[in-house]
Design an enzyme around this catalytic site. Sequence first.
Site, PDB file in Angstrom:
ATOM      1  CE1 TYR A 288      25.565 -70.078  86.891  1.00 42.29           C
ATOM      2  CE2 TYR A 288      23.758 -69.039  85.705  1.00 42.29           C
ATOM      3  CZ  TYR A 288      24.800 -68.960  86.595  1.00 42.29           C
ATOM      4  OH  TYR A 288      25.074 -67.769  87.201  1.00 42.29           O
TER       5      TYR A 288
ATOM      6  CE  LYS B 187      37.051 -74.194  98.223  1.00 42.66           C
ATOM      7  NZ  LYS B 187      37.838 -73.201  98.980  1.00 42.66           N
TER       8      LYS B 187
ATOM      9  CG  ASP C  83      28.328 -59.539  89.241  1.00 43.90           C
ATOM     10  OD1 ASP C  83      28.330 -59.773  88.016  1.00 43.90           O
ATOM     11  OD2 ASP C  83      27.305 -59.207  89.871  1.00 43.90           O
TER      12      ASP C  83
HETATM   13  C1  IPM Z   1      25.194 -62.962  84.132  1.00 41.22           C
HETATM   14  C2  IPM Z   1      23.888 -62.899  84.873  1.00 41.22           C
HETATM   15  C3  IPM Z   1      23.083 -64.163  84.614  1.00 41.22           C
HETATM   16  C4  IPM Z   1      23.922 -65.335  85.105  1.00 41.22           C
HETATM   17  C5  IPM Z   1      21.690 -64.172  85.250  1.00 41.22           C
HETATM   18  C6  IPM Z   1      20.882 -62.973  84.834  1.00 41.22           C
HETATM   19  C7  IPM Z   1      20.950 -65.456  84.963  1.00 41.22           C
HETATM   20  O1  IPM Z   1      24.098 -62.708  86.231  1.00 41.22           O
HETATM   21  O2  IPM Z   1      25.174 -62.929  82.890  1.00 41.22           O
HETATM   22  O3  IPM Z   1      26.245 -63.043  84.764  1.00 41.22           O
HETATM   23  O4  IPM Z   1      23.835 -65.714  86.271  1.00 41.22           O
HETATM   24  O5  IPM Z   1      24.656 -65.882  84.296  1.00 41.22           O
HETATM   25 MN    MN Z   2      26.146 -62.628  86.791  1.00 42.44          MN
END
Ligand code: IPM
Ligand code: MN
Length: 358
Positions: A139, A192, A253
């Site tokens: 990131y 990992k 997720d």
């Molecule tokens: C999250 C989201 C963000 C991320 C995106 C919107 C940049 O998916 O908060 O998990 O990848 O961190």
């Molecule tokens: Mn996310």
Amino acid sequence: MSASPLAIATIAGDGTGPEVTAEALKVLEAIAQLEGFDYSVEPLDWGGDRYLRTGEIIPAGGLELLRSKDAVFLGAIGHPDVPPGVLEKGLLLELRFKLDQYINLRPVKLLPGVETPLAGRGPDDIDFVVVRENTEDLYCGVGGFLKKGTPDEVAVQQAVYTRKGCERCIRWAFEYTRRRNSPKKTLTLVAKTNVLTFGHDLWWRTFQEVARDYPDVTTDYNHVDACCMWMVKDPQAYDVIVTTNMFGDIITDLAGILQGGMGVAAGGNLNPDPGGVSMFEPMGGSAPKYTGKNVINPIAAINAMAMLLEQSGQPQAAARIDRAVASVTGTKMKSQAAGRMGHGTSEIGDLVVAALSE
Ligand code: IPM
Ligand code: MN
């Protein structure tokens, strides 16, 4: 001693963001009265519409303004007329980095009455927390192109890990596991190490070193691919997971779906340092197609508000909202899906407010 009022900035954002933010604020107003604390709210119109109008995402002085607050509440960002990535990078990631919100905290709890796609599982089986590092890894935006647009194109996207970055996250996760004090009292590192033999070696060594300061916390390790398998097969094995930014994005997720989906999942971007400003958000997107229809589920936003209070010195208020939400999901809602809740967005907010006094 009378504490100074809790100063909150809200970025309701795009799509259904304003609708769910309104319900979270409704619950805040009620709980503040019941628990007897003062607060202030400064609404900010940042998001897709403002960007399209002015070309600005975070206006001049915006960061300073947020730094003067105790916490930030973010509804949702994402606008159909703004190309993907612009608002994500320009607002969400920018705030995470500039406010140094180095912890992404994602409680994963299946509430009563909420459906999980895992057959035969109930609230006793799904109750863990993911602590995701929130400022490094893939990131960080380090990389570039060579010979862009030619057949010889090269793209480099670097994952950056620092000792400071992983240590502060790992240490916070140990402290959190200790405080949570569940019967398992286990912190699992998810990484990992068999492939990412530099960056995740740093994480592994740091995890082992920090663990020595927490002899009361049991430690475990999962490769991230195995973690995805175990999370589905045996979710009750987890207590607290600590992981890197990119892997944390993905597994939260998966975890979000186990707890009933984006209608209920909330997260916090924390800067736990003294004077740090943290930001809380429902995990769902701006869901443009549901905008203005009073059908979106505000439970995730209400959960995010409870997290905000928990992290802002109002744990009792947070716990009371948690109980009210569990009562509403358990006894009043047909489903957590937009349009199928058996109530409208604002009615769900009203039901939670009513349940605060049960
Ligand atoms: C999250 C989201 C963000 C991320 C995106 C919107 C940049 O998916 O908060 O998990 O990848 O961190
Ligand atoms: Mn996310």
